[in-house]
Design an enzyme around this catalytic site. Structure first.
Site, PDB file in Angstrom:
ATOM      1  N   CYS A 291     -28.081  21.078  44.985  1.00 58.82           N
ATOM      2  CA  CYS A 291     -28.687  21.988  43.981  1.00 58.82           C
ATOM      3  C   CYS A 291     -28.768  22.899  43.165  1.00 58.82           C
ATOM      4  O   CYS A 291     -29.448  24.026  43.095  1.00 58.82           O
ATOM      5  CB  CYS A 291     -30.378  22.801  45.565  1.00 58.82           C
ATOM      6  SG  CYS A 291     -29.089  23.808  46.422  1.00 58.82           S
TER       7      CYS A 291
ATOM      8  N   ASP B 276     -22.765  29.380  44.065  1.00 59.38           N
ATOM      9  CA  ASP B 276     -22.028  29.551  45.341  1.00 59.38           C
ATOM     10  C   ASP B 276     -20.730  29.294  45.394  1.00 59.38           C
ATOM     11  O   ASP B 276     -20.475  30.132  46.171  1.00 59.38           O
ATOM     12  CB  ASP B 276     -23.181  30.299  46.634  1.00 59.38           C
ATOM     13  CG  ASP B 276     -23.845  32.172  46.312  1.00 59.38           C
ATOM     14  OD1 ASP B 276     -23.382  32.155  44.924  1.00 59.38           O
ATOM     15  OD2 ASP B 276     -24.630  32.516  46.527  1.00 59.38           O
TER      16      ASP B 276
ATOM     17  N   GLU C 253     -23.008  26.633  51.349  1.00 59.59           N
ATOM     18  CA  GLU C 253     -22.795  27.242  49.806  1.00 59.59           C
ATOM     19  C   GLU C 253     -21.235  28.229  50.152  1.00 59.59           C
ATOM     20  O   GLU C 253     -20.427  29.126  48.957  1.00 59.59           O
ATOM     21  CB  GLU C 253     -23.508  28.082  49.262  1.00 59.59           C
ATOM     22  CG  GLU C 253     -24.719  28.887  50.530  1.00 59.59           C
ATOM     23  CD  GLU C 253     -25.738  29.475  49.757  1.00 59.59           C
ATOM     24  OE1 GLU C 253     -26.147  29.756  48.348  1.00 59.59           O
ATOM     25  OE2 GLU C 253     -26.746  29.716  50.817  1.00 59.59           O
TER      26      GLU C 253
ATOM     27  N   HIS D  47     -37.828  34.437  28.792  1.00 55.02           N
ATOM     28  CA  HIS D  47     -39.450  32.979  28.491  1.00 55.02           C
ATOM     29  C   HIS D  47     -39.215  32.645  27.250  1.00 55.02           C
ATOM     30  O   HIS D  47     -39.842  32.075  26.706  1.00 55.02           O
ATOM     31  CB  HIS D  47     -40.255  34.415  29.085  1.00 55.02           C
ATOM     32  CG  HIS D  47     -40.609  34.222  30.656  1.00 55.02           C
ATOM     33  ND1 HIS D  47     -40.459  35.913  31.008  1.00 55.02           N
ATOM     34  CD2 HIS D  47     -40.726  33.240  31.913  1.00 55.02           C
ATOM     35  CE1 HIS D  47     -41.708  35.078  32.513  1.00 55.02           C
ATOM     36  NE2 HIS D  47     -40.903  34.141  32.866  1.00 55.02           N
TER      37      HIS D  47
END
Length: 544
Positions: free
Chosen positions: A503, A456, A432, A190
């Site tokens: 993606c 993956d 994947e 963060h």
């Protein structure tokens, strides 16, 4: 001059005096056995309330200074303070082990942070730092002290630290921060997200041993390359100054692509979507002019809870995301959870290698009651926007047929109840695994689209654990074997009437995008902050 190599977390360059955050000296806490557990629980509750109130103030400050989405970081920390699993562990250590509140917080925080950091997911690994930050604030409140060092920042400086918490970052005077350099940390933390939002150059994971004698010494950093110089030579400073000018010009140039379609130089359109983990991330996709969401990692709706989310809870999250996208596509990946993501109420068995084990679609097909709840929620949300669903970790046509049968069962139940949904909902799978890529000609018969998960796919194709830092150089999506599988998948998908997207992290790689465009990819989904850069690059390429 000394050069240190880290990992770039926020682009940009800076030079100026160094300020070293005082070494992370944990406060002396009472670790002796407590005599009155009930009194320790009262002290814990008071400390929790104090931290929640402090975080509320920081949330409001973040909302005013950096935006609504970044303010959500402090809301997450407030939730962590009250997380049932964490609180139960702390309480148990006090009541059963007769630990002091401080000792119980430190012990429980270390356990939970270590658990998160061991997960096979970069996002969840980064949350370990958040747990440590929150527990540190609880310890500080219990000790009735303050570990604030922010008053040391009195001139524009490069901040060097072992790590920085979001609270520390926001409490620093932004006008005096030239850049951040941390010994540890993660590009997905963060704090790194705040640095990018605040456009502060930052480098993490340098592994450098800090020395407070550096205070006032000239330093320089390049947040793009991850280079940090201590006492840089004049030619380095001159090169960084030139690069800073180029960086500013490049940022301005990207704005020219905002609001424009993503087209190659010869006119072929490619969709550019963003990846998200929760509905709140939609704002970031829209801010960066994303054309939709190519991957909603819906498993995050299952984490940090004591029990399964209800259908209505899932529906609310999906519906919110669909509505906020205002007609743009929302592709929801069904539950991709396994023993690498520890969710107690799933009661999953321990496995030697969870990446190859009981996870994702394998769990959903074995536990259809969980899957049907999610599928009904997704179908219901499809009435409120352009929603699509995709199934992860597919290795056979039988899995796709079984998943589609359950989807139809969910649809039939909604029809019987008179609940509206999109009867033409697009259905896809994630490619994947090498198995899915190799039989993609067969799989195309059962779906509307493929989304290639390069993270993956690379791991499984090259037999390289993507969490093993020592193998990082071997696990590249640019490997010919991986690229050939991607090319095969795109060709088979198109031949079978499917559109094909990517993606994984490779979708935003400027060295690989030209290959994907040449292969004929239809969609790329990436971290929202990389969308405009990808659009600019694609505009220079020719598809034929």
């Amino acid at each position: 001059m000394k050069l240190v190599q880290g990992k770039g977390a926020s682009a940009g360059v800076a030079a100026g005096p160094i300020l070293v955050k005082p070494a992370g000296r944990q406060p002396e806490i009472r670790l002796d056995t407590c005599l009155d557990p009930q009194q320790e629980l009262k002290r814990l509750q008071a400390a929790q309330q104090q931290v929640i109130e402090t975080l509320e103030g920081l949330k409001e400050k973040a909302r005013q200074q950096v935006g609504e989405e970044e303010a959500g970081i402090f809301e997450v920390h407030q939730m962590m303070v009250q997380d049932p699993d964490l609180c139960d562990t702390i309480t148990g250590l006090i009541q059963e082990n007769h630990m002091t509140a401080e000792g119980a917080v430190r012990e429980a925080g270390s356990q939970f942070a270590a658990m998160l950091e061991a997960m096979d997911d970069e996002y969840m690994q980064a949350r370990g730092a958040d747990v440590r930050a929150v527990c540190g604030q609880l310890e500080d409140a219990l000790a009735q002290g303050s570990r604030s060092w922010t008053e040391l920042l009195t001139q524009p400086s490069i901040i060097c630290a072992d790590d920085l918490t979001p609270s520390e970052t926001l409490q620093l005077d932004k006008s005096l921060i030239l850049g951040f350099v941390t010994s540890g940390g993660s590009a997905n933390s963060h704090t790194a997200i705040l640095a990018r939002t605040m456009k502060i150059p930052a480098i993490v994971h340098t592994g450098i041993t800090l020395d407070e004698d550096w205070n006032g010494t000239l330093g320089a950093l390049d947040g793009g390359t991850g280079n940090f110089w201590l006492d840089p030579e004049p030619q380095v400073l001159e090169a960084l100054k030139e690069k800073q000018q180029q960086h500013r010009a490049a940022e301005d140039a990207l704005e020219q692509f905002r609001g424009k379609p993503t087209c190659t130089a010869d006119g072929r359109t490619i969709a550019l979507y963003g990846n998200i983990g929760q509905p709140e991330d939609i704002d970031l996709v829209l801010q960066n002019d994303g054309e939709g969401v190519g991957l909603f990692r819906s498993e995050f709706l299952y984490l940090g809870r004591e029990d399964y989310p209800t259908e209505d809870e899932l529906f609310e999250a999906y519906c919110t995301a669909a509505q906020e996208l205002e007609g743009r596509k929302l592709i929801i990946r069904t539950l991709d959870i396994g023993t690498d993501k520890k969710v107690g109420y799933f009661q999953l068995p321990e496995e030697e290698n969870p990446a190859l084990g009981f996870r994702a679609i394998r769990i959903c097909l074995k536990r259809p009651e969980i899957f049907l709840t999610q599928l009904r929620a997704i179908l219901r949300a499809s009435a409120y926007g352009e929603v699509a669903v995709m199934f992860p970790m597919i290795v056979s046509a039988e899995e796709v047929k079984a998943a589609r049968a359950l989807l139809e069962q969910a649809a039939a139940s909604l029809r019987a109840e008179g609940i509206p949904f999109d009867e033409k909902l697009e259905v896809g799978i994630m490619v994947e695994t090498p198995a899915a890529a190799i039989i993609s000609d067969d799989l195309a018969r059962y779906v509307d689209f493929f989304s290639i998960g390069t993270n993956d796919l690379t791991q499984y194709t090259l037999a390289v654990d993507r969490q093993n830092a020592s193998l990082e150089e071997l696990g590249k999506a640019s490997h010919k074997a991986v690229l050939r599988l991607i090319d095969l998948t795109i060709r088979n998908g198109h031949a079978g009437g499917c559109w094909v997207g990517i993606c994984g992290e490779a979708a935003a790689d400027p060295e690989l995008i030209p290959y994907f465009v040449a292969m004929g990819v239809d969609e790329l989904s990436m971290s929202p902050g990389k969308i405009l850069g990808a659009r600019k690059l694609i505009s220079t390429l020719r598809a034929e």
